[in-house]
Write a protein that holds these residues in place. Structure first.
Motif, PDB file in Angstrom:
ATOM      1  N   SER A  52     -40.991 -34.425  18.387  1.00 25.20           N
ATOM      2  CA  SER A  52     -39.817 -34.714  19.206  1.00 25.20           C
ATOM      3  C   SER A  52     -39.636 -33.681  20.312  1.00 25.20           C
ATOM      4  O   SER A  52     -38.904 -33.927  21.275  1.00 25.20           O
ATOM      5  CB  SER A  52     -38.564 -34.793  18.331  1.00 25.20           C
ATOM      6  OG  SER A  52     -38.382 -33.580  17.629  1.00 25.20           O
ATOM      7  N   TRP A  53     -40.313 -32.544  20.211  1.00 19.39           N
ATOM      8  CA  TRP A  53     -40.232 -31.538  21.263  1.00 19.39           C
ATOM      9  C   TRP A  53     -40.804 -32.061  22.587  1.00 19.39           C
ATOM     10  O   TRP A  53     -40.517 -31.524  23.645  1.00 19.39           O
ATOM     11  CB  TRP A  53     -40.928 -30.244  20.843  1.00 19.39           C
ATOM     12  CG  TRP A  53     -42.307 -30.433  20.298  1.00 19.39           C
ATOM     13  CD1 TRP A  53     -42.641 -30.707  18.994  1.00 19.39           C
ATOM     14  CD2 TRP A  53     -43.536 -30.407  21.024  1.00 19.39           C
ATOM     15  NE1 TRP A  53     -44.004 -30.840  18.867  1.00 19.39           N
ATOM     16  CE2 TRP A  53     -44.588 -30.652  20.110  1.00 19.39           C
ATOM     17  CE3 TRP A  53     -43.870 -30.194  22.344  1.00 19.39           C
ATOM     18  CZ2 TRP A  53     -45.911 -30.696  20.473  1.00 19.39           C
ATOM     19  CZ3 TRP A  53     -45.198 -30.223  22.712  1.00 19.39           C
ATOM     20  CH2 TRP A  53     -46.206 -30.479  21.778  1.00 19.39           C
ATOM     21  N   THR A  55     -40.145 -35.065  23.807  1.00 26.01           N
ATOM     22  CA  THR A  55     -39.103 -35.886  24.430  1.00 26.01           C
ATOM     23  C   THR A  55     -37.752 -35.547  23.799  1.00 26.01           C
ATOM     24  O   THR A  55     -37.202 -36.321  23.012  1.00 26.01           O
ATOM     25  CB  THR A  55     -39.401 -37.390  24.236  1.00 26.01           C
ATOM     26  OG1 THR A  55     -39.595 -37.634  22.832  1.00 26.01           O
ATOM     27  CG2 THR A  55     -40.634 -37.810  24.999  1.00 26.01           C
ATOM     28  N   PRO A  56     -37.184 -34.394  24.149  1.00 25.94           N
ATOM     29  CA  PRO A  56     -35.902 -33.993  23.562  1.00 25.94           C
ATOM     30  C   PRO A  56     -34.802 -35.015  23.851  1.00 25.94           C
ATOM     31  O   PRO A  56     -34.743 -35.578  24.948  1.00 25.94           O
ATOM     32  CB  PRO A  56     -35.585 -32.664  24.236  1.00 25.94           C
ATOM     33  CG  PRO A  56     -36.846 -32.213  24.891  1.00 25.94           C
ATOM     34  CD  PRO A  56     -37.670 -33.437  25.126  1.00 25.94           C
ATOM     35  N   ALA A  57     -33.962 -35.243  22.863  1.00 25.69           N
ATOM     36  CA  ALA A  57     -32.897 -36.245  22.985  1.00 25.69           C
ATOM     37  C   ALA A  57     -31.998 -35.982  24.185  1.00 25.69           C
ATOM     38  O   ALA A  57     -31.618 -36.919  24.891  1.00 25.69           O
ATOM     39  CB  ALA A  57     -32.075 -36.293  21.703  1.00 25.69           C
ATOM     40  N   ASP A  58     -31.674 -34.715  24.447  1.00 26.41           N
ATOM     41  CA  ASP A  58     -30.780 -34.426  25.568  1.00 26.41           C
ATOM     42  C   ASP A  58     -31.451 -34.735  26.910  1.00 26.41           C
ATOM     43  O   ASP A  58     -30.800 -35.214  27.835  1.00 26.41           O
ATOM     44  CB  ASP A  58     -30.272 -32.983  25.517  1.00 26.41           C
ATOM     45  CG  ASP A  58     -31.371 -31.933  25.608  1.00 26.41           C
ATOM     46  OD1 ASP A  58     -32.501 -32.168  25.114  1.00 26.41           O
ATOM     47  OD2 ASP A  58     -31.098 -30.845  26.160  1.00 26.41           O
ATOM     48  N   LEU A  60     -33.759 -37.093  27.380  1.00 32.45           N
ATOM     49  CA  LEU A  60     -33.784 -38.557  27.479  1.00 32.45           C
ATOM     50  C   LEU A  60     -32.419 -39.108  27.865  1.00 32.45           C
ATOM     51  O   LEU A  60     -32.311 -39.971  28.734  1.00 32.45           O
ATOM     52  CB  LEU A  60     -34.254 -39.175  26.171  1.00 32.45           C
ATOM     53  CG  LEU A  60     -35.694 -38.855  25.747  1.00 32.45           C
ATOM     54  CD1 LEU A  60     -36.003 -39.496  24.400  1.00 32.45           C
ATOM     55  CD2 LEU A  60     -36.681 -39.293  26.805  1.00 32.45           C
ATOM     56  N   ALA A  61     -31.369 -38.593  27.203  1.00 32.45           N
ATOM     57  CA  ALA A  61     -30.014 -39.076  27.481  1.00 32.45           C
ATOM     58  C   ALA A  61     -29.600 -38.801  28.926  1.00 32.45           C
ATOM     59  O   ALA A  61     -28.916 -39.613  29.549  1.00 32.45           O
ATOM     60  CB  ALA A  61     -29.018 -38.426  26.513  1.00 32.45           C
ATOM     61  N   TRP A  65     -36.373 -36.822  33.564  1.00 32.72           N
ATOM     62  CA  TRP A  65     -37.789 -37.161  33.435  1.00 32.72           C
ATOM     63  C   TRP A  65     -38.680 -36.024  33.918  1.00 32.72           C
ATOM     64  O   TRP A  65     -39.805 -35.889  33.446  1.00 32.72           O
ATOM     65  CB  TRP A  65     -38.080 -38.463  34.165  1.00 32.72           C
ATOM     66  CG  TRP A  65     -37.126 -39.539  33.719  1.00 32.72           C
ATOM     67  CD1 TRP A  65     -36.272 -40.239  34.510  1.00 32.72           C
ATOM     68  CD2 TRP A  65     -36.895 -39.994  32.385  1.00 32.72           C
ATOM     69  NE1 TRP A  65     -35.522 -41.112  33.740  1.00 32.72           N
ATOM     70  CE2 TRP A  65     -35.893 -40.984  32.424  1.00 32.72           C
ATOM     71  CE3 TRP A  65     -37.428 -39.659  31.136  1.00 32.72           C
ATOM     72  CZ2 TRP A  65     -35.416 -41.645  31.304  1.00 32.72           C
ATOM     73  CZ3 TRP A  65     -36.955 -40.323  30.002  1.00 32.72           C
ATOM     74  CH2 TRP A  65     -35.969 -41.297  30.102  1.00 32.72           C
ATOM     75  N   VAL A  68     -39.219 -33.948  30.843  1.00 40.39           N
ATOM     76  CA  VAL A  68     -40.145 -34.625  29.923  1.00 40.39           C
ATOM     77  C   VAL A  68     -41.566 -34.528  30.471  1.00 40.39           C
ATOM     78  O   VAL A  68     -42.513 -34.247  29.731  1.00 40.39           O
ATOM     79  CB  VAL A  68     -39.727 -36.096  29.696  1.00 40.39           C
ATOM     80  CG1 VAL A  68     -40.779 -36.847  28.901  1.00 40.39           C
ATOM     81  CG2 VAL A  68     -38.363 -36.158  28.997  1.00 40.39           C
TER      82      VAL A  68
END
Length: 80
Positions: A52-53, A55-58, A60-61, A65, A68
């Motif tokens: 998950s490192w 594409t961290p949730a924060d 993505l939210a 990009w 990412v």
């Protein structure tokens, strides 16, 4: 992404022979940190890693990009 055939997240576990049969390669999609990814990639029986490192949730939210992309480029440059 890749699928896993190893249950432990330890690089030492990944280096142990799985069976007396022909060597096989494993893919490590989870339990990997950016700091330990290169350690796994150096093992002869690990074909790829993920986590998950990348594409961290924060990121993505927020639609960050660029962040990412930077993380993906750093992952692609890891020594093997």
């Amino acid at each position: 992404l890749c699928s896993s055939s190893i249950s432990s997240s330890s690089p030492v576990s990944s280096s142990a022979p799985a069976s007396p049969s022909a060597p096989s390669r494993a893919n490590r999609p989870g339990g990997i940190r950016a700091e330990s990814a290169a350690d796994y990639l150096r093992l002869p029986n690990v074909g790829c890693v993920g986590g998950s490192w990348l594409t961290p949730a924060d990121a993505l939210a927020a639609g960050d990009w660029a962040r990412v992309e930077k993380l993906a480029a750093a992952a692609a440059a890891l020594p093997r």
